[in-house]
Write an enzyme that holds these catalytic residues in place. Structure first.
Site, mmCIF file in Angstrom:
data_model
loop_
_atom_site.group_PDB
_atom_site.id
_atom_site.type_symbol
_atom_site.label_atom_id
_atom_site.label_comp_id
_atom_site.label_asym_id
_atom_site.label_seq_id
_atom_site.Cartn_x
_atom_site.Cartn_y
_atom_site.Cartn_z
ATOM 1 C CB SER A 23 0.176 -0.772 -6.822
ATOM 2 O OG SER A 23 -0.042 -0.353 -7.594
ATOM 3 C CB SER A 72 -6.891 -14.304 -3.759
ATOM 4 O OG SER A 72 -8.600 -14.360 -3.736
ATOM 5 C CG ASN A 128 2.460 -6.054 -9.383
ATOM 6 O OD1 ASN A 128 2.771 -6.809 -8.959
ATOM 7 N ND2 ASN A 128 1.151 -6.082 -8.808
ATOM 8 C CB CYS A 131 0.463 -9.639 -8.488
ATOM 9 S SG CYS A 131 -1.248 -9.885 -7.341
ATOM 10 C CB THR A 193 0.518 -8.877 -0.239
ATOM 11 O OG1 THR A 193 0.201 -9.685 -1.432
ATOM 12 C CG2 THR A 193 0.071 -8.005 -0.598
ATOM 13 N N GLY A 244 2.525 -2.492 5.783
ATOM 14 C CA GLY A 244 2.632 -2.626 6.951
ATOM 15 C C GLY A 244 2.337 -1.138 7.893
#
Lengths: 302, 263
Positions: A23, A72, A128, A131, A193, A244
């Site tokens: 996403s 961001s 989600n 985030c 992340t 990654g």
């Protein structure tokens, strides 16, 4: 020799291969459709949709780091109405399962969104709750109780396969993974992340307007792999591994660590054709190692 | 498909001036689709560090040969400058909207191209297209010093009227390209269209200038990008009614649309 089968079934979502989009890195698929055949993916996970439109964070929003990047963006998106009316109909023209990634400020937002996104041709929902770039929702996946409660509430309003996306910014991801499963998740996906920062030493200011942002790209892979390994040992629902991945070797590592499918994120920015390269690489690996199906690889780390 | 991802052999990577290079390669697909003001997204490293592609404007397209003119500003462009003839270049494009020069005819406008420093790069491609239809193409070029004034001879060769400025007065007028532009503008002559590319302070000055004379103007902007095709929302700028993506909605914007205080 037996026929190789790359198809997987993640919580009822039938995919012709285990390579999905992560996403936020693939928009709503439409931009990439001008460049690649988006049907090559096993499934497409959309950029986060929120109840109301979000304008996102101020600039600068991205910074390149060693083998990675910080972002961001702040969940800039046109909101559920436009997603349903304008984006989804175009995306549905493609023969590929579509999973909507959704986020909200609170439980009510998530429940309302899950309600709105019923019966419109989606193959699943990804929550989600991780985030790092928004004020409120970042916290859900940092706490087992809030994760459990949220998943449980959304579970009650949707029959769609429910994937819960977890953050790596926790002390013990297995607790959150377990809470998501207990709350009724059909699968978990990780990692979102890693919170990071970068400073311009000349201006002495943070390089991101938001000061901190989410780190992604090859730099995060070992962390992601470790977390997929830990989480998949804890839960009995499928795990979607990401963080990654740039080569088929990376993808295979995630499968061996316990993932049932993988997702490509930042690499889409760098090499949009990676999906095909990874599928080809997995096929060769399966042939060489006498694996007939993807689930033969899942969790086979010794 | 309208956007292509190709790996091509570099025909030439030539140093043009201190820190500026020009890469030439052949791609029929990209050449067919490319419009002035569009850019290519170029992978500068063979590894994943630096990770992201670099957006670089299209400098010229002739037959199937494409040129990019770029300045070394960091590690990515530094690596690009080290590539040699015969090396492979990984290119995605053409990307972005490009300049709108079709309206020149209908509105009877004369084009003025304003390039600051390496900002001249996409304007040369535009000039090439414009001289096919117009005899009155003016190009104003500014830089800090003589050695950074690029493309003058080849623009003159196209038949453009070329004026030059340098901050140190080493060639052309002593001043900036905005000083040159001022001389072109007058309350009587508003039948102009400006196409500008260069540093933000230069574009801001042009904005102030053209708002006085009410001259139609387009600017090409630059931002750090990730995807380059409109998916990631990394390169947005503030415009009158919200945000726009430099990579997909731009890089060319109407000067009036941009919120200049935010840049």
């Amino acid at each position: 020799m037996k026929q190789l089968s790359l198809d997987v079934n993640i919580a009822g979502i039938k995919m012709k291969n285990p390579v999905m989009t992560a996403s936020g890195t693939f928009g709503y698929g439409l931009e990439y459709s001008q460049l690649i055949d988006i049907e090559n993916f096993g499934a497409i996970v959309t950029k986060t949709v929120t109840l109301e439109p979000r304008i996102g964070n101020p600039q600068p929003r991205i910074v390149e780091t060693a083998s990675g990047m910080l972002n961001s963006i702040g969940l800039q998106n046109p909101g559920a109405k436009i997603f349903i009316k304008e984006k989804l109909p175009k995306l549905k023209e493609y023969e590929v399962p579509i999973i909507a990634n959704i986020s909200g400020r609170n439980e009510t937002d998530f429940v309302k969104l899950a309600g709105l996104l019923k019966d419109i041709g989606l193959s699943g929902l990804e929550l989600n709750i991780s985030c790092p770039n928004v004020e409120h929702s970042g916290l859900f996946a940092q706490n087992a109780d809030t994760t459990y409660k949220l998943v449980n509430k959304v579970r009650k309003v949707t029959g769609l396969p429910l994937i819960v996306k977890l953050t790596p910014n926790v002390t013990d991801v297995t607790l959150i993974a377990g809470a998501a499963e207990d709350g009724g998740a059909d699968a978990i996906s990780l990692i979102n992340t890693l919170i990071g920062m970068s400073i311009d030493i000349q201006t002495k200011k943070p390089k991101l307007a938001n000061v901190v942002g989410g780190l992604s790209g090859p730099a995060v892979k070992p962390v992601a792999l470790r977390m997929v390994y830990e989480a998949s040992k804890k839960v009995s629902i499928p795990v979607i591994g990401m963080g990654g991945i740039v080569t088929s070797d990376d993808a295979i590592e995630f499968l061996l660590a316990g993932a049932s499918a993988v997702a490509l994120g930042t690499v889409n920015f760098v090499n949009p054709n990676t999906c095909c390269e990874i599928i080809d690489g997995i096929k060769i690996y399966m042939r060489d190692n006498k694996f007939n199906k993807i689930s033969d690889i899942t969790g086979r780390v010794k | 498909m309208k956007i292509f991802s190709v790996k091509k052999e570099i025909i030439e990577n030539k140093k043009i001036s201190a820190g500026c290079y020009r890469i030439t390669f052949e791609s029929r697909k990209i050449a067919c689709m490319a419009k002035p003001g569009q850019f290519l997204h170029i992978k500068c490293s063979d590894t994943y560090d630096p990770l992201l592609r670099r957006p670089i404007s299209i400098h010229s397209v002739e037959n199937n040969v494409i040129e990019i003119l770029y300045k070394v500003v960091g590690r990515g462009t530094g690596l690009l400058s080290e590539k040699s003839c015969g090396d492979s270049i990984d290119v995605m494009g053409p990307l972005g909207n490009g300049f709108d020069y079709q309206s020149l005819v209908t509105c009877h406008l004369s084009p003025i191209l304003v390039g600051g420093g390496i900002g001249i790069a996409p304007l040369y491609f535009l000039a090439r297209k414009l001289v096919e239809k117009y005899s009155n193409v003016t190009v104003l070029i500014g830089a800090d010093a003589k050695h950074n004034i690029l493309c003058v001879d080849k623009l003159k060769k196209l038949g453009c009227r070329v004026k030059v400025s340098t901050n140190d007065g080493s060639t052309g007028i002593n001043g900036t390209v905005v000083n040159l532009l001022k001389k072109e503008l007058s309350p009587e002559n508003v039948k102009l269209k400006i196409f500008a590319c260069g540093p933000i302070p230069m574009l801001k000055q042009i904005n102030r200038l053209v708002s006085v004379y009410n001259v139609s103007s387009q600017v090409s902007l630059e931002k750090r990008m990730a995807c380059g095709i409109g998916a990631c929302m990394g390169c947005i700028i503030k415009v009158k009614n919200g945000y726009k993506r430099v990579c997909k909605d731009g890089p060319v914007f109407d000067i009036k649309e941009v919120i200049w205080e935010d840049l």
